[in-house]
Design an enzyme around this catalytic site. Structure first.
Site, PDB file in Angstrom:
ATOM      1  N   LYS A 275      -0.278   9.450  11.574  1.00  0.00           N
ATOM      2  CA  LYS A 275      -1.246  10.519  11.317  1.00  0.00           C
ATOM      3  C   LYS A 275      -1.621  11.207  12.621  1.00  0.00           C
ATOM      4  O   LYS A 275      -1.562  10.587  13.680  1.00  0.00           O
ATOM      5  CB  LYS A 275      -2.526   9.921  10.707  1.00  0.00           C
ATOM      6  CG  LYS A 275      -2.415   9.465   9.266  1.00  0.00           C
ATOM      7  CD  LYS A 275      -3.744   8.906   8.780  1.00  0.00           C
ATOM      8  CE  LYS A 275      -3.648   8.385   7.352  1.00  0.00           C
ATOM      9  NZ  LYS A 275      -3.389   9.450   6.365  1.00  0.00           N
ATOM     10  N   ARG A 349      -0.056   3.315  -2.525  1.00  0.00           N
ATOM     11  CA  ARG A 349       0.634   3.116  -3.807  1.00  0.00           C
ATOM     12  C   ARG A 349       1.576   1.922  -3.758  1.00  0.00           C
ATOM     13  O   ARG A 349       1.838   1.282  -4.780  1.00  0.00           O
ATOM     14  CB  ARG A 349       1.354   4.415  -4.209  1.00  0.00           C
ATOM     15  CG  ARG A 349       2.423   4.846  -3.252  1.00  0.00           C
ATOM     16  CD  ARG A 349       2.779   6.316  -3.413  1.00  0.00           C
ATOM     17  NE  ARG A 349       1.780   7.217  -2.840  1.00  0.00           N
ATOM     18  CZ  ARG A 349       1.842   8.540  -2.889  1.00  0.00           C
ATOM     19  NH1 ARG A 349       2.849   9.145  -3.491  1.00  0.00           N
ATOM     20  NH2 ARG A 349       0.898   9.281  -2.350  1.00  0.00           N
TER      21      ARG A 349
HETATM   22  N1  BES Z   1      -5.411   6.893   2.973  1.00  0.00           N
HETATM   23  C1  BES Z   1      -4.724   8.107   2.817  1.00  0.00           C
HETATM   24  C2  BES Z   1      -5.455   9.124   1.942  1.00  0.00           C
HETATM   25  C3  BES Z   1      -6.799   9.588   2.422  1.00  0.00           C
HETATM   26  C4  BES Z   1      -6.927  10.814   3.026  1.00  0.00           C
HETATM   27  C5  BES Z   1      -7.935   8.840   2.200  1.00  0.00           C
HETATM   28  C6  BES Z   1      -8.161  11.273   3.440  1.00  0.00           C
HETATM   29  C7  BES Z   1      -9.170   9.299   2.619  1.00  0.00           C
HETATM   30  C8  BES Z   1      -9.284  10.512   3.223  1.00  0.00           C
HETATM   31  C9  BES Z   1      -3.352   7.847   2.183  1.00  0.00           C
HETATM   32  O1  BES Z   1      -2.779   6.631   2.503  1.00  0.00           O
HETATM   33  C10 BES Z   1      -2.429   8.897   2.686  1.00  0.00           C
HETATM   34  O2  BES Z   1      -2.182   8.922   3.862  1.00  0.00           O
HETATM   35  N2  BES Z   1      -1.932   9.746   1.785  1.00  0.00           N
HETATM   36  C11 BES Z   1      -1.038  10.779   2.145  1.00  0.00           C
HETATM   37  C12 BES Z   1       0.049  10.823   1.109  1.00  0.00           C
HETATM   38  C13 BES Z   1       1.197  11.707   1.472  1.00  0.00           C
HETATM   39  C14 BES Z   1       1.947  11.143   2.658  1.00  0.00           C
HETATM   40  C15 BES Z   1       2.103  11.838   0.288  1.00  0.00           C
HETATM   41  C16 BES Z   1      -1.814  12.090   2.158  1.00  0.00           C
HETATM   42  O3  BES Z   1      -2.701  12.290   1.329  1.00  0.00           O
HETATM   43  O4  BES Z   1      -1.555  12.913   3.033  1.00  0.00           O
HETATM   44 MN    MN Z   2      -1.691   6.673   4.298  1.00  0.00          MN
END
Ligand code: BES
Ligand code: MN
Ligand code: ZN
Length: 497
Positions: A275, A349
């Protein structure tokens, strides 16, 4: 567990505190008991109300300071509005909203006239106070100058001539307040302190309340075949864990259980698909789903709910490392279905896939509710106001929607459909772990659905509601404890003996 605010429930006649709160509806009339205690109060309130144009509207208040002859330092008159406009949520907000108006460090008596307000109303008010009082200050070593909005009264007495009935109503709510505040603390804790093993230890404390705890370590998880969950944790130096919590409160020990499943990523860096650093610290809250499940199990067991309930949480840390999973890897989940990794940041997931499959096949629950801070896309769609709800069952959705309106934990149903499901088909495996940019929250939900078979199921995407929460009348904590009251009420209304 202790709540932060010292709260007691007492007889009307025992009022001695220097600060008095009088709760009135829009007629501004005090009842017999209050008039007996404070003979000149009714006239005083009417007179001040007139000059101040105070009409007793919900959450409006006036503060009257006592003169040198008065025992009372101050009287706060708090309006509730007209009876017809008052719902359960208003009582929570009335209680929580009052807190910042109370003097820091003082004893406070709050008087309710039973002619106007029921024991349940007063207990909801108390719940609002306790929820708003919670503040996570453990790691602040320097006490701030007393600040009214930060500090708390040293004690609050809720006074009613029907003390026993109020105590009884509070007994059902106190465990819920504790459960919410426990969930908040788990979300607020820093990720160096609350890593998977420590999270499991905290969940293990529910044993004292009669919850059966089964903690699975990596060796046992491997034996079960949870390779999707283990894959997420394999880049971390911290061991992964799964905790199963069982509360057998039904009089029928064999009654089919209900199940709650939580995503517990104690920190989500994204892994190799790392990230950006802006706000990455917020990813300590990526276990908000698991925190809710623990808080809920606390509340159900502590109030001895007559239900058989299972909570299962998958605890991992998602880190980049030489040993981490890579985009392109194919993992075989416990269900036997294979998953091609496209993005290691879609890790939640993977964790849920294995624990959903496990709880479904091992316990054959009546229904499954999972909670996960699963996608950023749900924040784009619903902001911080609603959690996204995905389901194969209309009845469950209707129930949760209705209850959410009364607890203030609102849910909004989002679509599932075959076209979305197809978006996660993979060229190399049974499925891939992301479906591209479009409909990101729905494709994530479809991924989960592939692991629950026909069991009635609700997935709640709580990425917008569990953490980084705005202040409300009942919350000033970063971790909100979202979902504990909602699911506790679902159980209380529909699934107890
Ligand atoms: N934990 C994150 C989602 C999240 C984002 C939680 C903001 C709380 C606040 C999750 O694991 C994630 O990174 N999701 C990705 C999925 C994508 C790679 C398909 C996302 O939402 O960008
Ligand atoms: Mn994630
Ligand atoms: Zn995540």
């Amino acid at each position: 567990m202790s709540l932060s605010l010292k709260l007691s429930i007492a007889d009307l006649s025992s009022s001695t505190a220097p600060s008095l709160v009088v709760v009135v509806d829009d007629a501004l009339t005090l009842g017999k008991a209050t008039c007996g205690l404070f003979p000149s109060l009714q006239a005083l309130i009417k007179r001040v109300a007139e000059t101040e144009k105070f009409k007793g509207k919900a959450q409006s208040s006036i503060t009257i300071l006592g003169d040198s002859e008065s025992r009372l330092e101050r009287i706060i008159v708090l309006g509730t509005g007209a009876a017809a406009e008052r719902g359960k949520l208003n009582w929570l907000n009335l209680g929580g909203g009052l807190l910042s108006k109370l003097p820091n460090g003082s004893d406070v008596d709050i008087i309710f006239e039973d002619e106007n307000f029921s024991p349940a109303n007063i207990a909801d008010f108390a719940l609002g106070l306790q929820l708003k009082a919670y503040n996570f200050e453990q790691y602040k070593t320097k006490k701030k100058e007393a600040d009214v909005s930060e500090g708390l009264p040293s004690s609050i007495s809720l006074m009613s001539s029907d003390k026993n009935a109020v105590r009884k109503a509070w007994k059902q709510r106190e465990p819920v307040a504790e459960g919410v505040n426990l969930a908040r603390t788990l979300v607020n804790e820093p990720p160096n302190i609350l890593y998977p093993v420590e999270f499991a230890n905290r969940a293990g404390k529910l044993e004292k309340l009669g919850v059966e705890i089964e903690e699975l370590d990596e060796k046992q998880l491997k034996k079960l075949g949870m390779k999707a969950l283990l894959g997420v944790g394999q880049g971390s130096t911290k061991d992964s864990r799964v905790v199963i919590m069982r509360w057998n409160g039904s009089s029928d020990a064999k009654a089919q259980p209900i199940a709650f499943v939580g995503k517990g990523v104690t920190f989500d860096t994204g892994g190799i698909s790392i990230k950006p650093s802006a706000s990455m610290e917020d990813m300590k809250g990526d276990m908000g789903g698991a925190a809710c499940v623990v808080g809920l199990m606390h509340s159900l067991s502590s109030r001895k709910a007559k239900v058989n309930a299972i909570g299962i949480i998958g605890l991992v840390e998602n880190m980049p490392d030489g040993n981490a999973i890579r985009p392109g890897d194919i993992l075989t989940s416990m269900s036997g279905q294979t998953i091609e990794i496209i993005n290691t940041d879609a890790e939640g997931r993977l964790v849920l896939a294995d624990i959903l499959h496990h709880v479904n096949t091992e316990f054959k629950p009546k229904f499954i509710v999972d909670l996960a801070t699963l996608t950023g896309a749900i924040l784009v769609a619903l902001g911080q106001e609603y959690a996204g709800m995905f389901s194969n069952n209309d009845e469950l959705c209707e129930r949760l929607t209705k209850i959410g309106e009364t607890t203030g934990e609102k849910v909004w149903r989002m679509p599932l459909c075959p076209a979305f499901d197809k978006m996660i088909d993979s060229r190399f495996a049974d499925m891939k772990n992301t479906g591209g940019r479009f409909a990101g929250s729905s494709t994530a939900a479809h991924f989960l659905q592939r692991f629950i078979g026909e069991t009635p199921w609700i997935h709640l995407d709580v990425a917008g509601t569990a953490m980084a929460s705005p202040n409300t009348d009942t919350n000033r904590s970063w971790g909100s404890g979202w979902g504990v009251r909602l699911l506790n009420q679902l159980v209380a209304d529909y699934y107890e003996d």
